[in-house]
Design a protein around this motif. Structure first.
Motif, PDB file in Angstrom:
ATOM      1  N   PHE A  17     -21.137 -59.942  21.295  1.00  0.00           N
ATOM      2  CA  PHE A  17     -20.625 -60.001  19.928  1.00  0.00           C
ATOM      3  C   PHE A  17     -20.712 -58.639  19.250  1.00  0.00           C
ATOM      4  CE2 PHE A  17     -21.077 -60.545  15.345  1.00  0.00           C
ATOM      5  CZ  PHE A  17     -19.902 -61.227  15.071  1.00  0.00           C
ATOM      6  N   VAL A  18     -21.786 -57.891  19.502  1.00  0.00           N
ATOM      7  CA  VAL A  18     -21.916 -56.546  18.930  1.00  0.00           C
ATOM      8  C   VAL A  18     -20.755 -55.674  19.375  1.00  0.00           C
ATOM      9  CG1 VAL A  18     -23.328 -54.451  18.907  1.00  0.00           C
ATOM     10  CG2 VAL A  18     -24.434 -56.679  18.705  1.00  0.00           C
ATOM     11  N   ASP A  19     -20.406 -55.730  20.654  1.00  0.00           N
ATOM     12  CA  ASP A  19     -19.276 -54.940  21.162  1.00  0.00           C
ATOM     13  C   ASP A  19     -17.981 -55.320  20.445  1.00  0.00           C
ATOM     14  OD1 ASP A  19     -20.862 -53.576  22.943  1.00  0.00           O
ATOM     15  OD2 ASP A  19     -20.386 -54.853  24.652  1.00  0.00           O
ATOM     16  N   ARG A  20     -17.763 -56.624  20.299  1.00  0.00           N
ATOM     17  CA  ARG A  20     -16.523 -57.090  19.672  1.00  0.00           C
ATOM     18  C   ARG A  20     -16.482 -56.696  18.193  1.00  0.00           C
ATOM     19  NH1 ARG A  20     -17.110 -61.880  21.142  1.00  0.00           N
ATOM     20  NH2 ARG A  20     -17.239 -63.172  19.278  1.00  0.00           N
ATOM     21  N   ALA A  21     -17.620 -56.884  17.523  1.00  0.00           N
ATOM     22  CA  ALA A  21     -17.679 -56.554  16.103  1.00  0.00           C
ATOM     23  C   ALA A  21     -17.493 -55.057  15.869  1.00  0.00           C
ATOM     24  CB  ALA A  21     -19.019 -57.018  15.527  1.00  0.00           C
ATOM     25  N   TRP A  22     -18.067 -54.230  16.729  1.00  0.00           N
ATOM     26  CA  TRP A  22     -17.913 -52.779  16.562  1.00  0.00           C
ATOM     27  C   TRP A  22     -16.464 -52.366  16.776  1.00  0.00           C
ATOM     28  CZ3 TRP A  22     -20.261 -49.260  14.048  1.00  0.00           C
ATOM     29  CH2 TRP A  22     -19.999 -47.905  14.280  1.00  0.00           C
ATOM     30  N   GLU A  23     -15.778 -53.041  17.692  1.00  0.00           N
ATOM     31  CA  GLU A  23     -14.363 -52.754  17.898  1.00  0.00           C
ATOM     32  C   GLU A  23     -13.563 -53.074  16.627  1.00  0.00           C
ATOM     33  OE1 GLU A  23     -10.571 -54.054  20.722  1.00  0.00           O
ATOM     34  OE2 GLU A  23     -12.561 -54.912  21.083  1.00  0.00           O
ATOM     35  N   TRP A  24     -13.882 -54.193  15.963  1.00  0.00           N
ATOM     36  CA  TRP A  24     -13.205 -54.528  14.708  1.00  0.00           C
ATOM     37  C   TRP A  24     -13.428 -53.430  13.671  1.00  0.00           C
ATOM     38  CZ3 TRP A  24     -15.788 -60.018  14.469  1.00  0.00           C
ATOM     39  CH2 TRP A  24     -15.229 -60.834  15.459  1.00  0.00           C
ATOM     40  N   VAL A  25     -14.668 -52.978  13.573  1.00  0.00           N
ATOM     41  CA  VAL A  25     -15.010 -51.952  12.585  1.00  0.00           C
ATOM     42  C   VAL A  25     -14.260 -50.653  12.888  1.00  0.00           C
ATOM     43  CG1 VAL A  25     -16.877 -50.496  11.713  1.00  0.00           C
ATOM     44  CG2 VAL A  25     -17.261 -52.958  12.046  1.00  0.00           C
ATOM     45  N   GLU A  26     -14.268 -50.244  14.142  1.00  0.00           N
ATOM     46  CA  GLU A  26     -13.592 -49.001  14.515  1.00  0.00           C
ATOM     47  C   GLU A  26     -12.088 -49.068  14.274  1.00  0.00           C
ATOM     48  OE1 GLU A  26     -14.818 -48.168  18.594  1.00  0.00           O
ATOM     49  OE2 GLU A  26     -15.918 -46.432  17.797  1.00  0.00           O
ATOM     50  N   ARG A  27     -11.488 -50.191  14.596  1.00  0.00           N
ATOM     51  CA  ARG A  27     -10.037 -50.321  14.409  1.00  0.00           C
ATOM     52  C   ARG A  27      -9.679 -50.319  12.929  1.00  0.00           C
ATOM     53  NH1 ARG A  27      -7.398 -50.948  19.073  1.00  0.00           N
ATOM     54  NH2 ARG A  27      -5.465 -51.368  17.933  1.00  0.00           N
ATOM     55  N   ALA A  29     -11.474 -48.709  10.573  1.00  0.00           N
ATOM     56  CA  ALA A  29     -11.746 -47.381  10.039  1.00  0.00           C
ATOM     57  C   ALA A  29     -10.804 -46.316  10.595  1.00  0.00           C
ATOM     58  CB  ALA A  29     -13.198 -47.000  10.340  1.00  0.00           C
ATOM     59  N   GLU A  30     -10.492 -46.406  11.874  1.00  0.00           N
ATOM     60  CA  GLU A  30      -9.768 -45.321  12.530  1.00  0.00           C
ATOM     61  C   GLU A  30      -8.274 -45.602  12.703  1.00  0.00           C
ATOM     62  OE1 GLU A  30     -11.899 -44.360  16.099  1.00  0.00           O
ATOM     63  OE2 GLU A  30     -13.841 -44.382  15.054  1.00  0.00           O
ATOM     64  N   PHE A  31      -7.898 -46.888  12.734  1.00  0.00           N
ATOM     65  CA  PHE A  31      -6.479 -47.228  12.918  1.00  0.00           C
ATOM     66  C   PHE A  31      -5.919 -47.966  11.705  1.00  0.00           C
ATOM     67  CE2 PHE A  31      -8.306 -46.863  17.167  1.00  0.00           C
ATOM     68  CZ  PHE A  31      -7.423 -45.973  17.761  1.00  0.00           C
ATOM     69  N   HIS A  32      -6.723 -48.028  10.630  1.00  0.00           N
ATOM     70  CA  HIS A  32      -6.278 -48.578   9.346  1.00  0.00           C
ATOM     71  C   HIS A  32      -5.813 -50.035   9.466  1.00  0.00           C
ATOM     72  CE1 HIS A  32      -6.487 -44.442   7.935  1.00  0.00           C
ATOM     73  NE2 HIS A  32      -5.853 -44.109   9.047  1.00  0.00           N
ATOM     74  N   GLU A  33      -6.496 -50.798  10.325  1.00  0.00           N
ATOM     75  CA  GLU A  33      -6.149 -52.200  10.510  1.00  0.00           C
ATOM     76  C   GLU A  33      -6.972 -53.086   9.574  1.00  0.00           C
ATOM     77  OE1 GLU A  33      -6.512 -53.495  14.517  1.00  0.00           O
ATOM     78  OE2 GLU A  33      -5.010 -52.080  15.302  1.00  0.00           O
ATOM     79  N   LEU A  34      -6.389 -54.179   9.152  1.00  0.00           N
ATOM     80  CA  LEU A  34      -7.130 -55.205   8.433  1.00  0.00           C
ATOM     81  C   LEU A  34      -7.278 -56.402   9.357  1.00  0.00           C
ATOM     82  CD1 LEU A  34      -6.916 -56.393   4.795  1.00  0.00           C
ATOM     83  CD2 LEU A  34      -6.621 -58.091   6.613  1.00  0.00           C
TER      84      LEU A  34
END
Length: 261
Positions: A17-27, A29-34
């Motif tokens: 879950f940490v891996d998945r959640a960090w991917e959400w955060v990065e996307r 912050a860095e790809f301007h996704e909601l």
């Protein structure tokens, strides 16, 4: 992938879950996704909130449909995007029946009826059970499916309708309060008294990973509990440490707990 030092704060079982959640955060912050998540339990919400706060360019909002909601959806977005007006995507599924036996149904009956239709637990938030029915908080994208297909809950014929969040009839969880006396605030000692089991029968399930404290898996029976902690033991239920009320002359600690009923 998050930096390896992040994993030190979480149980090994939480790594996926940490891996998945960090991917959400990065996307965000860095790809301007909601991104709008499914419903998270309190531990998952804590992890995601902590990770979002580690990234200076990410913002997060948590909402479960009511101020005291246990299970909540999250919206993660770049930090420049206002989140207060973003729709959280939660609807109220009102489950009713003309059968008087509906008053006998409990949380598990309603949840089982919904999951029995092939719905994932992550799509369901808190359930507010009353004598005349239930208001279930659900992801709005499954609302029409449940409205059409939910016709029975534990042999009781029911009907389902969709309501806006403002129509939610919130039910506070009931707690059966108990006063216990323990030698220490160790997890195994308090839990054995709470469930009226011998400590020997408590230790093995804890070490097997079947116990959670504040929704985090704990495998050490000697962990110290404190006021406000919520303990769940798979197959037995859960309780909350309401207060620690002092020590008796014999040195035992007086504790008041509330068992969820």
């Amino acid at each position: 992938m998050p930096h390896k030092d992040i994993y030190a704060h979480f149980h090994p079982d939480e790594r996926a879950f940490v891996d998945r959640a960090w991917e959400w955060v990065e996307r965000a912050a860095e790809f301007h996704e909601l991104r709008r998540t499914d419903f998270l339990d309190p531990r998952q919400a804590h992890i995601l909130f902590a990770l979002a706060n580690r990234h200076p360019d990410a913002a997060i909002r948590l909402d479960g449909g009511s101020p005291d909601a246990e299970r909540r959806r999250a919206i993660i977005a770049p930090d420049y995007r206002p989140l207060d007006d973003e729709p959280i995507g939660i609807a109220v599924l009102a489950i009713d029946s003309e059968d008087r036996r509906i008053g006998e149904l409990d949380h598990g009956d309603y949840l089982g009826a919904i999951l029995g239709l092939g719905i994932k637990r992550e799509k369901i938030g808190d359930l507010h059970v009353r004598e005349d029915g239930c208001h279930a908080l659900i992801a709005e994208e499954i609302g029409d499916f449940l409205r059409i297909h939910l016709r029975q809950a534990h042999r009781v014929e029911v009907s389902a309708s969709l309501l806006p969040l403002e129509a939610l009839r919130e039910v506070k969880p009931e707690l059966e309060e108990l006063a216990i006396s323990v030698a220490s605030m160790r997890l195994d000692g308090v839990t054995s008294d709470a469930f009226r089991l011998s400590r020997a029968k408590i230790v093995d399930p804890i070490r097997a990973g079947r116990c959670r404290v504040n929704w985090k898996t704990i495998e050490d029976p000697s962990v110290q509990l404190a006021e406000g902690d919520v303990v769940s033991l798979k197959g037995f239920g859960r309780f909350k440490v309401l207060s620690v009320e002092g020590t008796s002359k014999s040195g035992r600690i007086r504790v008041r707990i509330g068992k969820f009923v």
